[in-house]
Scaffold this motif. Structure first.
Motif, mmCIF file in Angstrom:
data_model
loop_
_atom_site.group_PDB
_atom_site.id
_atom_site.type_symbol
_atom_site.label_atom_id
_atom_site.label_comp_id
_atom_site.label_asym_id
_atom_site.label_seq_id
_atom_site.Cartn_x
_atom_site.Cartn_y
_atom_site.Cartn_z
ATOM 1 N N TRP A 144 0.826 -1.207 0.000
ATOM 2 C CA TRP A 144 0.000 0.000 0.000
ATOM 3 C C TRP A 144 0.860 1.257 0.000
ATOM 4 O O TRP A 144 0.528 2.239 -0.667
ATOM 5 N N GLY A 145 1.952 1.257 0.741
ATOM 6 C CA GLY A 145 2.842 2.413 0.735
ATOM 7 C C GLY A 145 3.329 2.731 -0.668
ATOM 8 O O GLY A 145 3.318 3.889 -1.094
ATOM 9 N N GLY A 146 3.735 1.708 -1.406
ATOM 10 C CA GLY A 146 4.199 1.903 -2.778
ATOM 11 C C GLY A 146 3.097 2.331 -3.723
ATOM 12 O O GLY A 146 3.270 3.251 -4.539
ATOM 13 N N VAL A 147 1.946 1.694 -3.622
ATOM 14 C CA VAL A 147 0.824 2.021 -4.510
ATOM 15 C C VAL A 147 0.334 3.446 -4.254
ATOM 16 O O VAL A 147 0.094 4.210 -5.204
ATOM 17 N N LEU A 148 0.206 3.828 -2.992
ATOM 18 C CA LEU A 148 -0.246 5.190 -2.681
ATOM 19 C C LEU A 148 0.758 6.230 -3.161
ATOM 20 O O LEU A 148 0.374 7.315 -3.612
ATOM 21 N N PHE A 149 2.046 5.900 -3.089
ATOM 22 C CA PHE A 149 3.072 6.817 -3.572
ATOM 23 C C PHE A 149 2.941 7.026 -5.081
ATOM 24 O O PHE A 149 2.988 8.153 -5.574
ATOM 25 N N VAL A 150 2.749 5.950 -5.816
ATOM 26 C CA VAL A 150 2.569 6.046 -7.272
ATOM 27 C C VAL A 150 1.312 6.860 -7.597
ATOM 28 O O VAL A 150 1.330 7.734 -8.481
ATOM 29 N N ALA A 204 -2.516 14.368 0.257
ATOM 30 C CA ALA A 204 -2.926 13.454 1.327
ATOM 31 C C ALA A 204 -2.377 12.047 1.083
ATOM 32 O O ALA A 204 -1.886 11.384 2.017
ATOM 33 N N LEU A 205 -2.429 11.581 -0.165
ATOM 34 C CA LEU A 205 -1.879 10.259 -0.493
ATOM 35 C C LEU A 205 -0.366 10.229 -0.292
ATOM 36 O O LEU A 205 0.180 9.235 0.190
ATOM 37 N N LEU A 206 0.310 11.313 -0.662
ATOM 38 C CA LEU A 206 1.757 11.387 -0.483
ATOM 39 C C LEU A 206 2.125 11.291 0.996
ATOM 40 O O LEU A 206 3.003 10.512 1.372
ATOM 41 N N PHE A 207 1.465 12.078 1.837
ATOM 42 C CA PHE A 207 1.761 12.052 3.271
ATOM 43 C C PHE A 207 1.514 10.651 3.845
ATOM 44 O O PHE A 207 2.314 10.137 4.619
#
Length: 191
Positions: A34-40, A145-148
């Protein structure tokens, strides 16, 4: 994005013969994944937000649509880009995007990493906030928000556990004296 990812990737490849990209890792649905997907997704929204604002698909949020806000946004974005590049340079050949749990790089504690354990992420937040203020529409706010969220997941659930496993007491000592994102804030108590 071109300077933070493209330029650094080319430099790293010239120095080491590999790109430094480890990509989105973890099992689908895991915190690491999830961390990777949200970053993308955050990066995609950062590209999309100014486009949808310029084309009139989304209007800027009126309370944030002012020249002083744009000036602050430009300053934050520019400072964040420079800081990101400086922090990446501090990492030398240890620079990676993502974590490979079977790989161990040197523990970087000098340069920007003497001030904070995650200066690249600190600077990416500055860039993200700056870009949001430059094109303050709902897509930009969602991207910020997704980045944070992605950064918090990546640091707390992926990178810190990895660094503790890879470097043990050396990382514990470093984390006890160096803040997570800013000097003194988010230190981990010494064991």
């Amino acid at each position: 994005m071109l300077t933070a990812f493209g330029l650094r990737t080319v430099q790293h490849y010239r120095r080491t013969g590999e790109t430094g990209f480890r990509g989105v890792t973890g099992h689908p649905g895991s915190l690491e994944w999830w961390g990777g997907v949200l970053f993308v997704l955050a990066l995609l929204l950062a590209l999309l937000a100014p486009i949808v604002q310029l084309t009139g698909v989304l209007a800027p949020i009126s309370a944030l649509d002012a020249m002083p806000v744009r000036i602050v946004g430009g300053a934050l974005a520019g400072t964040g880009i420079i800081g990101t590049l400086a922090a990446q340079h501090s990492m030398g050949t240890s620079w990676r995007i993502g974590v490979d749990h079977v790989e161990t790089t040197g523990l970087v504690t000098h340069g920007a990493f003497a001030l904070a354990r995650n200066p690249i992420f600190t600077d990416m937040v500055a860039v993200g906030l700056g870009l949001t203020l430059l094109a303050p529409n709902p897509a930009a706010l969602a991207g910020a928000a997704l980045l944070f969220t992605a950064i918090e997941i990546q640091v707390r659930a992926v990178e810190e556990p990895y660094l503790l496993a890879a470097h043990g007491q050396s990382y514990r000592d470093y984390a006890a004296q160096t803040g997570r994102f800013l000097p003194t804030f988010g230190r981990i108590p010494a064991a």
